[in-house]
Design an enzyme around this catalytic site. Sequence first.
Site, PDB file in Angstrom:
ATOM      1  N   ASP A 119      -6.096  -0.278   8.242  1.00 40.21           N
ATOM      2  CA  ASP A 119      -5.497   0.915   9.331  1.00 40.21           C
ATOM      3  C   ASP A 119      -6.255   1.853   9.011  1.00 40.21           C
ATOM      4  O   ASP A 119      -6.979   2.090   8.278  1.00 40.21           O
ATOM      5  CB  ASP A 119      -3.792   1.261   8.771  1.00 40.21           C
ATOM      6  N   ASP A 173       5.388  -4.102   9.218  1.00 40.44           N
ATOM      7  CA  ASP A 173       4.018  -4.707   8.660  1.00 40.44           C
ATOM      8  C   ASP A 173       4.335  -5.763   7.570  1.00 40.44           C
ATOM      9  O   ASP A 173       3.509  -6.439   7.050  1.00 40.44           O
ATOM     10  CB  ASP A 173       3.138  -3.624   8.014  1.00 40.44           C
TER      11      ASP A 173
END
Length: 926
Positions: free
Chosen positions: A340, A637
């Site tokens: 990320d 996630d």
Amino acid sequence: MGGCPMAEAVDVEPGVRLDPTERVDLLLRDLRSSRSGLTTREAQRRLVHAGPNELRRRGGLKWPGELAQQFTHPLALLLWAAAGLAWAVGIEPVAIAIVVVIVINAAFAFVQEQHAEKAVEALAAYLPMRAKVLRDGRASEVEAIELVPGDVLVIEEGDRVSADARLLDGGIEVDLSALTGESMPAFRSADLVDSRVPLLHARDLVFSGTTCTEGEARAVVFATGMHTELGRIAALSERVKKDDSPLETQVRRVAWLIALISVLLGAAFIPVATLGAGLSFLNAVIFAVGLLVGNVPEGLLPVITLALAIGVRGLARRGAVVKRLSAVETLGSTDVICTDKTGTLTENRMRVTIISTATGSSAPDRASPGDVPLAHLAIAMAACNNARLDDPGGAVGDPTEIALLNASAELGVQVDPDDRQRRRRRQFHFDPARKRMSTIDEDTDGQIRVHTKGAPEAVLPRCTHELDAGGHPRPLTPQRRTALDELVDAQAQRGLRVLAVAERDLATGENIPEDHEQAERDLVLLGTTAMIDPPRAEVPDAVVNCHEAGIRIIVITGDHGLTATAIAAQVGITRDEPVVVTDDQLDQMNENDLDKLLRETTELIFARSSPEAKLRIADALRDAGHVVAMTGDGANDAPALRRADIGVAMGRSGTDVAREASTMVLTDDNFATITEAIQAGRQVYDNIRKFIVYIFAHATPEVTPFLVFALSGGAIPLPLSVLQLLAFDVGTETLPALALGREPAEPGLMRRPPRKRSEPVVTAPMLLRAWLFLGVIAAVLAMAGFCYVLLTAGWRPGAPTAPGTPLHHAYLQATTMTFLGMVAGQIGTAFAARTEHASLRSIGALSNPLLLWGIAFELLLTVAIIYLPPLQELLGTAALTPDMLAFVLPYPVIVWGADELRRWLLRRRKHRFTEDANRGRPVECQ
């Protein structure tokens, strides 16, 4: 769970029983609590009475069974066979000695595995489970173990529910699969009151061990610890047996292979020794016992377990909490990192730098006081927000929302969280798929208004108007939309994160919308905010290390593609023009297209990506044979974190769900820590291979004396007794092996390509180096010392050396010389095994003090075995003369020097081939 009981009285602490489904006011009365929670002093008092909020282990003592397992692993079984064989033919002292060795090894292995287990369990201290509660009338975070009945929980998306509780307000979606096995989340709301249903089905209750997947609510705790539903189930369940890691499985297979080879060799050589070499059956059995014992690497399994545990503890000190031992092995072979951006590559310290409205753009601290659109935007940023700035420990909440709240405060808006909560009528939480969040709030004049914030491409299409300078909505024209798109792109190219903010007044008599589609329509654009989140200073160096190590980095972010591209370029992930794939573009790709993209595109950024996209990318990379580390922080996630080889959750900004689904948790949310973890994984794996080489190298010198004895038909007396061999195995080998597990990283460790997933821990080159190179050299040297002593004393092949003969003392010295020669060769092997490729000088001969202490211990033990009369009588040794000691003195240097020369030739050969490849000439080998 259909058989669970109806709602009934529950024991919450000694002497207290209540019905969790009774009216809320009665429940609060029985719990002696209120909607504002408990005071800190009262919570501490209740903790003494109710006990910690944790599940206690049941099922009795485990250690006797774990200790018994140490006597039944394949290497121990091999020694049992040797002891039984020795006892059967009447050599009881050898049998007893082997049993003593088995007991010592079992005790050592048991102690090491207990140490490893405690090391892993101690990691919980690095990541205590947290819970948000109301204490002293304010929201704060406490360790979940400190929750008590009467506490008021604040439950948000991604939180793990840490106790059984009754909802006071709000509504949430809850994953109950841990308790009910149902995969679909269930809706729980304070407005849905159930009393005549099974406890787990009551729609106003939530339970420990479940997770909130959507929404926000407050709930009062009515049961903790073993009094919860999860505790009741735990009391009925047996503890699940721990699975071996892939590395331990590989080593166990190698152990069985060694055992099989040893048994076959021993069985085959008994007839060879008796029929071919003419030995007596007793001598043949002695030979077989020696062969079995010499092939057993007793310290292999406990040393590997301890090395992994030490690696896990070391990673935790660096900020990477690994939740299982096997992950250390996997880290060493990671070749793709899917990372990320926000908080991982950047500092996650958002600050609003530019606010743009219909009247223009400015910084928050330079805004015009009379700007009407700016005033509306500031109110919306404060209302559509769940962060708070007044917490004693500092600002609490999502970094983006904290930045927006700070900007609202700078613009003169009151940001009192209690007032915000009183005015809020409904919230539609942020959804990664929708990329926006909305709240419905009532202003001071009683007007109900929708406030929305989110990604510009998610909010602008839902806006029909824009607030002008006079505070009146004006239609959003195509030209204005184009100008807004250009503004967003220009700010994103500078690495800024851009959000759009909008509102809508509900008409008189209009009902409060029940879903976000009804609420988020016909919005009026208030403006955009641009925030900066600077890259972490240490990330560029970490990226360089990854590139040198052959590790590919793919950015998967929910941010704008231009923002992600700018940050990726700043930290060095991309050098040229990367390919940017949006979520919409990814949805249009089939599996073949995605596989081709991942295979052929070096620099790749997935922007505006959903959690489902992460899962799909992880699947595609794993199917292509890559070992994938995937970062994530949100509840959504979790599937991708579970699917990746190494799921990496954020310890600070991550949700409880993400942390539970992950393999590794970063306590500092820092990308550089991932690189350090991969380096540590490679280091631990290298060290395991080093002490495997060290242990296996001793098999050849241990077996050689018995082969010489057997193949000579007894003409050469046995160069080493079985008891001396056992003393060598148990006394001198283990500590240096443990020290090799603490070796510093070898130079060039992060310049090597990642290890292939299929590569076994024990390879053919390792065995050749151990058995046929280091082992043969050490064996030749040991036998040279044996022959030197006997020949110097006048011995000739076939001459008697039994007790009472003139050569018997010389024979005792000769076997002692073999023992000393093997110890000296062992020291040289330890230094040689310290590096696989580099020279010893490059890492420093004295850089591992533990190894030096281990060698000092084995030398002291060797001196005691050679010169102390009790040990001489027990093991059949004799004192050596100075010339004999001088003969053995160069052995370590010879063994180490030979391997140093071998490694130098390999490095030179590799360098020559690399130069040939760089010149464009054919490469002879790889």
